[in-house]
Motif scaffolding. Structure first.
Motif, mmCIF file in Angstrom:
data_model
loop_
_atom_site.group_PDB
_atom_site.id
_atom_site.type_symbol
_atom_site.label_atom_id
_atom_site.label_comp_id
_atom_site.label_asym_id
_atom_site.label_seq_id
_atom_site.Cartn_x
_atom_site.Cartn_y
_atom_site.Cartn_z
ATOM 1 N N PRO A 135 -6.563 -1.920 2.647
ATOM 2 C CA PRO A 135 -7.811 -1.722 3.505
ATOM 3 C C PRO A 135 -8.633 -2.847 3.535
ATOM 4 O O PRO A 135 -9.730 -2.991 4.267
ATOM 5 C CB PRO A 135 -8.725 -0.564 2.633
ATOM 6 C CG PRO A 135 -7.615 0.049 1.734
ATOM 7 C CD PRO A 135 -6.319 -0.819 1.649
ATOM 8 N N ASP A 136 -8.339 -3.940 2.605
ATOM 9 C CA ASP A 136 -9.174 -5.342 2.794
ATOM 10 C C ASP A 136 -8.389 -6.162 3.305
ATOM 11 O O ASP A 136 -8.805 -7.469 3.548
ATOM 12 C CB ASP A 136 -9.070 -5.911 1.130
ATOM 13 C CG ASP A 136 -7.833 -5.908 0.313
ATOM 14 O OD1 ASP A 136 -6.834 -5.357 0.914
ATOM 15 O OD2 ASP A 136 -7.762 -6.406 -0.768
ATOM 16 N N GLY A 137 -7.369 -5.810 4.003
ATOM 17 C CA GLY A 137 -6.676 -6.682 4.944
ATOM 18 C C GLY A 137 -5.548 -7.479 4.471
ATOM 19 O O GLY A 137 -4.789 -8.269 5.072
ATOM 20 N N LYS A 138 -5.380 -7.348 2.898
ATOM 21 C CA LYS A 138 -4.446 -8.245 2.269
ATOM 22 C C LYS A 138 -2.939 -7.507 2.391
ATOM 23 O O LYS A 138 -2.982 -6.301 2.654
ATOM 24 C CB LYS A 138 -4.838 -8.302 0.825
ATOM 25 C CG LYS A 138 -5.988 -9.072 0.513
ATOM 26 C CD LYS A 138 -5.944 -10.615 1.187
ATOM 27 C CE LYS A 138 -7.302 -11.319 0.791
ATOM 28 N NZ LYS A 138 -8.516 -10.876 1.561
ATOM 29 N N THR A 139 -2.001 -8.238 2.337
ATOM 30 C CA THR A 139 -0.603 -7.737 2.583
ATOM 31 C C THR A 139 -0.308 -6.820 1.092
ATOM 32 O O THR A 139 -0.428 -7.185 0.081
ATOM 33 C CB THR A 139 0.452 -8.686 2.525
ATOM 34 O OG1 THR A 139 0.069 -9.663 3.320
ATOM 35 C CG2 THR A 139 1.854 -8.275 2.800
ATOM 36 N N VAL A 140 0.112 -5.657 1.662
ATOM 37 C CA VAL A 140 0.465 -4.593 0.294
ATOM 38 C C VAL A 140 2.032 -4.846 0.511
ATOM 39 O O VAL A 140 2.654 -4.829 -0.665
ATOM 40 C CB VAL A 140 0.341 -3.417 0.745
ATOM 41 C CG1 VAL A 140 0.744 -2.080 -0.256
ATOM 42 C CG2 VAL A 140 -1.121 -3.109 0.786
ATOM 43 N N THR A 141 2.831 -4.859 1.362
ATOM 44 C CA THR A 141 4.384 -5.045 1.231
ATOM 45 C C THR A 141 4.895 -5.317 2.709
ATOM 46 O O THR A 141 4.273 -4.976 3.764
ATOM 47 C CB THR A 141 5.181 -3.535 0.862
ATOM 48 O OG1 THR A 141 6.399 -3.880 0.815
ATOM 49 C CG2 THR A 141 4.660 -2.337 2.000
ATOM 50 N N LYS A 142 5.986 -5.955 2.803
ATOM 51 C CA LYS A 142 6.363 -6.395 4.095
ATOM 52 C C LYS A 142 7.922 -5.305 4.272
ATOM 53 O O LYS A 142 8.547 -5.677 5.102
ATOM 54 C CB LYS A 142 7.148 -7.758 4.150
ATOM 55 C CG LYS A 142 5.745 -8.680 4.070
ATOM 56 C CD LYS A 142 6.276 -9.868 4.336
ATOM 57 C CE LYS A 142 7.329 -10.954 3.537
ATOM 58 N NZ LYS A 142 7.520 -12.159 3.765
ATOM 59 N N HIS A 143 7.926 -4.479 3.320
ATOM 60 C CA HIS A 143 9.251 -3.500 3.256
ATOM 61 C C HIS A 143 8.832 -2.129 3.534
ATOM 62 O O HIS A 143 9.440 -1.188 3.142
ATOM 63 C CB HIS A 143 9.879 -3.661 1.917
ATOM 64 C CG HIS A 143 10.238 -5.134 1.473
ATOM 65 N ND1 HIS A 143 11.230 -5.849 2.215
ATOM 66 C CD2 HIS A 143 9.489 -5.811 0.847
ATOM 67 C CE1 HIS A 143 11.236 -7.034 1.664
ATOM 68 N NE2 HIS A 143 10.329 -7.113 0.784
ATOM 69 N N GLY A 144 7.997 -1.820 4.656
ATOM 70 C CA GLY A 144 7.496 -0.444 4.877
ATOM 71 C C GLY A 144 8.380 0.234 5.352
ATOM 72 O O GLY A 144 8.622 1.507 5.139
ATOM 73 N N ARG A 145 9.610 -0.371 6.215
ATOM 74 C CA ARG A 145 10.500 0.352 6.962
ATOM 75 C C ARG A 145 11.490 1.164 5.617
ATOM 76 O O ARG A 145 11.859 2.183 5.872
ATOM 77 C CB ARG A 145 11.260 -0.489 7.942
ATOM 78 C CG ARG A 145 12.518 0.162 8.448
ATOM 79 C CD ARG A 145 13.376 -0.819 9.344
ATOM 80 N NE ARG A 145 14.670 -0.237 9.352
ATOM 81 C CZ ARG A 145 15.653 -1.066 9.811
ATOM 82 N NH1 ARG A 145 15.648 -2.308 9.761
ATOM 83 N NH2 ARG A 145 16.863 -0.321 10.160
#
Length: 426
Positions: free
Chosen positions: A320-330
């Motif tokens: 929600p703050d625009g920061k990266t949570v993960t690049k492995h969503g798939r």
């Protein structure tokens, strides 16, 4: 990124070079000659087929491009490298590329080389190509080895040029340690300061596009406070087309769960297209219930570079703050479905513990209808790890059934008895 020094001969050259600037020029030229020429050839082939003296590379940063027409990752990287090369040439930089072919015959070599704007070692010079592959320990293609002009001992061979061109494009030039460290610092600052606005807006656009015919523009600012997925894909990408229906289903399930729980952050997805034409873009997006960046928007390439997206489909999740949570969503959606939301470390740790508990009740081995050998239950700690399921062709990690004889691997939920029914999992 990896840096490696030269061999003993390069060390001797470095010692000779410090004697005088005039001698250094001779040694530099000699170094390229020893690498790229042979006893019968002192030239390379230009894109038009004319001969270019190896000595003309004096003073250039040289990329040795190991590639082949028969391998699709090479064909995919070729236009990326070509774009960077043309930009650097247009800016009068001292960058040159030399194609070191792994093609199977002269016809394939000529066909592939016709798409390249740089130099090449003649196809017939098998000895030189083998020597270069051996010297630089090339184990896979495409591979881009960067050599600096000169040859002083503090200058080093850079072996991950493909990754750097993908990641930074022309900004990586001149591919020195100092430049790459500077780019890493800048990239770290960008990630620390990233917001929805600076990621998705531009100087002439502060909105995304939706499906509504009259109110299709959705302000980027309206996404603040939501969990956001950036979906990198394209209609021509078969894995992307296969994953899209699953993502649509999960999207609706997540939205439904959120609607039943007041106070939970909303969820949205933005399509970041790699489509080759507007018709493909429009027909593919027509399947999707979420938002999109405009076709051909400059932010598309910027986002791919910012998140180092080297293959599609890819789902990057932002908090929600625009920061990266993960690049492995798939991978997480393939593994956990809608339960992966909101993709945070706390949530994933809980799911991982739950999966470990469920695995205790699974058979230690299984016979799967899609494979002739017995499969063994494995985890990250017992020989497993990230994989592509050989049954459904989707990403996976954690627990899996693996063939210890040939490496065949499937999700636990994809194991099927001879009659076709699932034997484990939901």
């Amino acid at each position: 990124m990896k840096f490696e020094g030269g061999d003993e001969d390069d060390k001797i050259i470095s010692q000779v070079e410090v004697a005088s600037s005039g001698d250094a020029e001779k040694v530099s030229s000699s170094r390229f000659m020893s690498l790229l020429a042979s006893k019968d050839r002192d030239y390379l082939l230009s894109p038009t087929g004319s001969q270019v003296k190896v000595s003309d590379l004096e003073g250039h940063v040289v990329g040795l491009y190991f590639s082949a027409n028969w391998y699709s990752p090479c064909r995919n990287f070729n236009p990326v490298l070509s774009n960077a090369y043309e930009q650097l040439k247009a800016s009068q930089s001292n960058f040159e590329v030399v194609f070191v072919s792994a093609d199977e015959d002269l016809s394939a070599f000529n066909s592939y080389r016709s798409s390249m704007p740089w130099l090449a070692i003649p196809f017939s010079d098998l000895q030189s190509k083998k020597a270069l592959s051996h010297k630089f320990d090339v184990e896979g293609i495409p591979c881009l080895i960067i050599l600096q002009p000169g040859g002083h001992k503090e200058e080093e061979v850079l072996r991950d040029g493909v990754e750097l061109v993908h990641r930074y494009g022309v900004e990586a030039f001149p591919f020195t340690r100092e430049r790459l460290e500077e780019l890493e610092r800048e990239e770290k600052e960008k990630h620390e300061n990233q917001t929805f606005t600076n990621l998705l807006s531009s100087h002439d656009r502060d909105y995304l596009l939706g499906h509504h015919p009259t109110t299709g523009q959705v302000p980027v600012a309206s996404l603040v406070g939501k969990t956001l997925g950036l979906f990198f894909s394209a209609q021509w990408c078969l894995p992307g087309m296969k994953f899209t229906p699953k993502l649509i289903s999960i999207y609706h399930k997540i939205k439904h769960v959120i609607s039943q729980r007041p106070g939970v952050e909303d969820f949205e997805i933005v399509y970041v297209s790699s489509d080759r034409d507007r018709a493909s873009f429009d027909s593919y997006f027509a399947l999707m219930p979420w938002l999109k960046l405009p076709f051909g928007d400059p932010k598309i390439r910027a986002l791919a570079r910012h998140f180092d997206v080297q293959s599609i489909p890819c789902l990057v999740v932002l908090g929600p703050d625009g920061k990266t949570v993960t690049k492995h969503g798939r991978s997480l959606i393939n593994l956990y479905g809608e339960d992966a939301y909101p993709f945070t470390e706390v949530r994933l740790e809980s799911l991982h513990r739950q999966m470990d508990e469920e695995a205790k009740g699974l058979p230690k081995s299984e016979l799967h209808a899609g494979h002739r050998h017995e499969l063994t239950l494995v985890s990250d700690g017992t020989g497993g790890g990230p994989f592509i399921c050989c049954d459904c062709d989707e990403q996976g990690s954690g627990w899996a059934y693996q063939c210890l004889e040939c490496g065949y691997e499937v999700h636990t939920k994809c194991v099927r008895a001879a009659g076709g029914a699932s034997t484990v999992g939901p």
